[in-house]
Design a protein around this motif. Structure first.
Motif, short mmCIF file in Angstrom:
data_model
loop_
_atom_site.label_atom_id
_atom_site.label_comp_id
_atom_site.label_asym_id
_atom_site.label_seq_id
_atom_site.Cartn_x
_atom_site.Cartn_y
_atom_site.Cartn_z
N ILE A 21 0.84 -1.21 0.00
CA ILE A 21 0.00 0.00 0.00
C ILE A 21 0.87 1.24 0.00
O ILE A 21 0.54 2.26 -0.64
CB ILE A 21 -0.94 0.00 1.22
CG1 ILE A 21 -2.07 -1.02 1.03
CG2 ILE A 21 -1.53 1.38 1.47
CD1 ILE A 21 -3.07 -0.64 -0.04
N ARG A 22 2.00 1.19 0.70
CA ARG A 22 2.90 2.36 0.74
C ARG A 22 3.41 2.72 -0.65
O ARG A 22 3.74 3.87 -0.92
CB ARG A 22 4.08 2.07 1.68
CG ARG A 22 3.68 2.09 3.15
CD ARG A 22 4.90 2.07 4.04
NE ARG A 22 4.52 2.01 5.44
CZ ARG A 22 4.82 1.02 6.27
NH1 ARG A 22 5.57 0.01 5.83
NH2 ARG A 22 4.44 1.03 7.52
N GLU A 23 3.49 1.73 -1.54
CA GLU A 23 3.91 2.01 -2.92
C GLU A 23 2.83 2.77 -3.68
O GLU A 23 3.13 3.47 -4.65
CB GLU A 23 4.23 0.68 -3.63
CG GLU A 23 5.45 -0.04 -3.10
CD GLU A 23 6.72 0.77 -3.31
OE1 GLU A 23 6.93 1.27 -4.43
OE2 GLU A 23 7.48 0.94 -2.33
N ILE A 24 1.59 2.63 -3.24
CA ILE A 24 0.47 3.30 -3.91
C ILE A 24 0.23 4.69 -3.32
O ILE A 24 -0.11 5.63 -4.04
CB ILE A 24 -0.81 2.44 -3.79
CG1 ILE A 24 -0.65 1.20 -4.67
CG2 ILE A 24 -2.06 3.22 -4.18
CD1 ILE A 24 -1.81 0.24 -4.59
N ARG A 25 0.44 4.83 -2.00
CA ARG A 25 0.24 6.13 -1.35
C ARG A 25 1.13 7.19 -1.97
O ARG A 25 2.34 7.01 -2.09
CB ARG A 25 0.58 6.03 0.14
CG ARG A 25 -0.41 5.26 0.99
CD ARG A 25 0.09 5.21 2.42
NE ARG A 25 -0.73 4.33 3.26
CZ ARG A 25 -0.34 3.88 4.44
NH1 ARG A 25 0.85 4.22 4.93
NH2 ARG A 25 -1.13 3.09 5.15
N GLY A 26 0.55 8.28 -2.36
CA GLY A 26 1.32 9.38 -2.94
C GLY A 26 1.59 9.18 -4.41
O GLY A 26 1.33 10.06 -5.23
#
Length: 548
Positions: free
Chosen positions: A91-96
């Motif tokens: 998910i951190r890869e998608i955030r931002g």
């Protein structure tokens, strides 16, 4: 074509019989390049719905269902992924990068220890990890320029506290757009802004969305309780009520032909003008003559000479009569709140340099001795913008409302004191059961009623209302304004109402004072001014609020 799709999304808190659903079996999709508005009152589940795709739901929340996200690269045959089944690392890869968010209060979302430029550079480098420092700086300055911040090269080196509210919000947008997201979630992005700035921000988002069409078009999910902005901005509207999706449709259709009774109530929640006329011989209770306020400058001219003081208020004169409401409007930095604080005599202990006269009930406010001024305060009270922030969380409702009685009527017995508080609670639509509860146990509208009761318990003649409804939903706002109007008629109160919501000013004010850069640029009858504003600045304010 859907970019994001909620399928049977539920978010709950608690277990067993205490389990409560904040979002209940939500089905909703956001199209590629679409502007969708999610509306509803506080507690309807809007923000939780917005946070769920980024997995930013509060600790203890139980989330079920699916949130399907259309991948940018569909050549691997999968096409969609369920964001709820992904690991936090993925998910951190998608955030931002793919889904960005603009939060409601930029001052809490921006890091106060770093310059605006450094924070945007960080976002740029997430999207382009191989970019050089010099190119990242150029990209950050270009983003500031695109979002309309004046002097972007200079503002690049500014800290968040050195920017105005509108500039901070633009900096937040610049950060969110640095990674060129495919979906931008804007959670109440304009709540703290003046009406003209609100429209500027939304027009800016529209422009930036148009520019992104070469990349497929950025989608925008707008969370707001400002229905005027929704009409101006959104293509579709989804209405939430207590976690349930009750209506979805094209913006024009929903506003002109709402199906659900709750939607109809929201659409018809515009404040109603119901003022009693001011008596011809009504006495002037509050008067200012050439009231000016300046603050010492921290800048220097040459080696030792300090720059001239910064003038916030410049020779403001007006008279407020018994039973009258004067509305004060103007953009951020125009001097509205400073005027209110000066009238209340709350600038005396600051570095402010106050000149001119303030007369309260015929007495020169500045010349009163501290003991005399303290006695006069029972006649001049204030209701602040944020009821939660202005009520002590450690005091019960009885203690909060009776605090003024303890100061001004110390000889009352406990029974008399409690009786007066109960009578005042009834006046504002609450009952005895509220006495021993605390502010956090009430809704926003109920807290504002408690704040009104606290102000009125001393039977004042003048009330300064500093943005009294801006933190409230539109339907609750309508109720509070109706209450203030009823109390004014009953007790012949004089109101000085400060607001950036021109619909509120129109509903509540007999006369309007327009401030710009500390000066009064126009002053007169409310309806006359709205129909025929003389100054260009006033016309722009009313046009932004669609009142003309």
């Amino acid at each position: 074509m859907s970019l994001l799709c909620y399928e049977n999304l539920s978010i709950s808190f608690g277990v067993g019989r205490r389990e409560k659903f904040a979002v209940n079996q939500l089905d909703l999709d956001i199209g590629v390049g679409e502007r969708l508005a999610l509306v509803g009152e506080s507690g309807s589940g809007k923000t939780l719905t917005a946070l769920a795709p980024l997995r930013l739901e509060p600790e203890g929340a139980k989330v079920s269902g699916k949130i399907l996200w259309k991948k940018s690269d569909v050549n691997d045959g999968q096409g969609e992924v369920d964001l709820l089944s992904m690991s936090i690392e993925d998910i951190r890869e998608i955030r931002g990068r793919e889904i960005a968010m603009i939060f409601q209060e930029p001052m809490t979302a921006l890091n106060p220890l770093f310059t605006i430029g450094n924070q945007i550079i960080e976002a740029v480098q997430i999207y382009q990890p191989l970019i050089s420092k010099a190119d990242a700086i150029d990209a950050a300055i270009d983003l500031l320029k695109k979002t309309g911040i004046p002097e972007p090269e200079r503002r690049f080196h500014s800290y968040p506290h050195q920017l105005s509210g509108g500039q901070r919000q633009r900096a937040m947008i610049a950060m969110a757009l640095a990674c060129k997201p495919r979906l931008l979630i804007a959670d109440e992005p304009t709540t703290a802004l003046d009406v003209s700035l609100r429209m500027q921000i939304l027009d800016l988002l529209k422009e930036l969305q148009q520019e992104s069409k070469e990349h497929g078009g950025m989608s925008i999910l707008l969370i707001t309780h400002d229905l005027n902005l929704v009409k101006h901005f959104a293509q579709r509207v989804a209405v939430l009520n207590q976690g349930n999706l009750i209506e979805v449709g094209a913006t024009k259709q929903v506003f002109e032909h709402p199906v659900d009774p709750y939607t109809r109530a929201l659409v018809n929640s515009e404040p109603v003008r119901n003022l009693a006329p001011v008596m011809p011989l009504a006495p002037v209770l509050l008067k200012t003559e050439e009231l000016s306020v300046a603050y010492p400058s921290s800048e220097t001219v040459g080696w030792f000479k300090r720059a001239s003081p910064h003038k916030v208020l410049k020779k403001v004169s007006f008279g407020l009569k018994q039973g009258q409401t004067i509305g004060v409007i103007g953009e951020s930095g125009s001097g509205k709140t400073t005027l209110g604080m000066a009238v209340l005599g709350l600038l005396g202990d600051s570095a402010a340099q106050v000149s001119g006269n303030v007369d309260v009930l015929g007495k020169h406010w500045q010349l009163l001795k501290p003991v005399e001024r303290r006695a006069m305060r029972s006649s001049l009270q204030v209701i602040f913008q944020d009821p939660f922030g202005s009520l002590s969380p450690r005091m019960s409702v009885l203690q909060i409302i009776a605090e003024g009685l303890d100061v001004h009527h110390p000889n009352l017995s406990p029974a008399e004191r409690e009786s007066r508080v109960v009578d005042m609670l009834k006046e504002v639509g609450l009952d005895r059961s509220a006495l021993h509860r605390y502010p956090h146990e009430f809704s926003g509208g109920q807290r504002q009623r408690i704040a009104i009761a606290r102000a009125l318990i001393l039977r004042p003649q003048i009330l300064v209302l500093d943005e009294p409804t801006s933190a409230l939903d539109v339907s609750i706002q309508k109720q509070v304004l109706a209450l203030l109007s009823e109390l004014q008629k009953k007790y012949n109160l004089a109101y000085l109402m400060i607001s950036h919501d021109l619909a509120v000013i129109r509903a509540m004010s007999h006369e309007v004072m327009v401030l710009k850069e500390g000066r009064v640029v126009e002053f007169g009858d409310t309806e006359t001014m709205i129909k025929s504003p003389r100054q260009v600045y006033t016309k722009e304010l009313f046009a932004a609020a669609e009142l003309t």
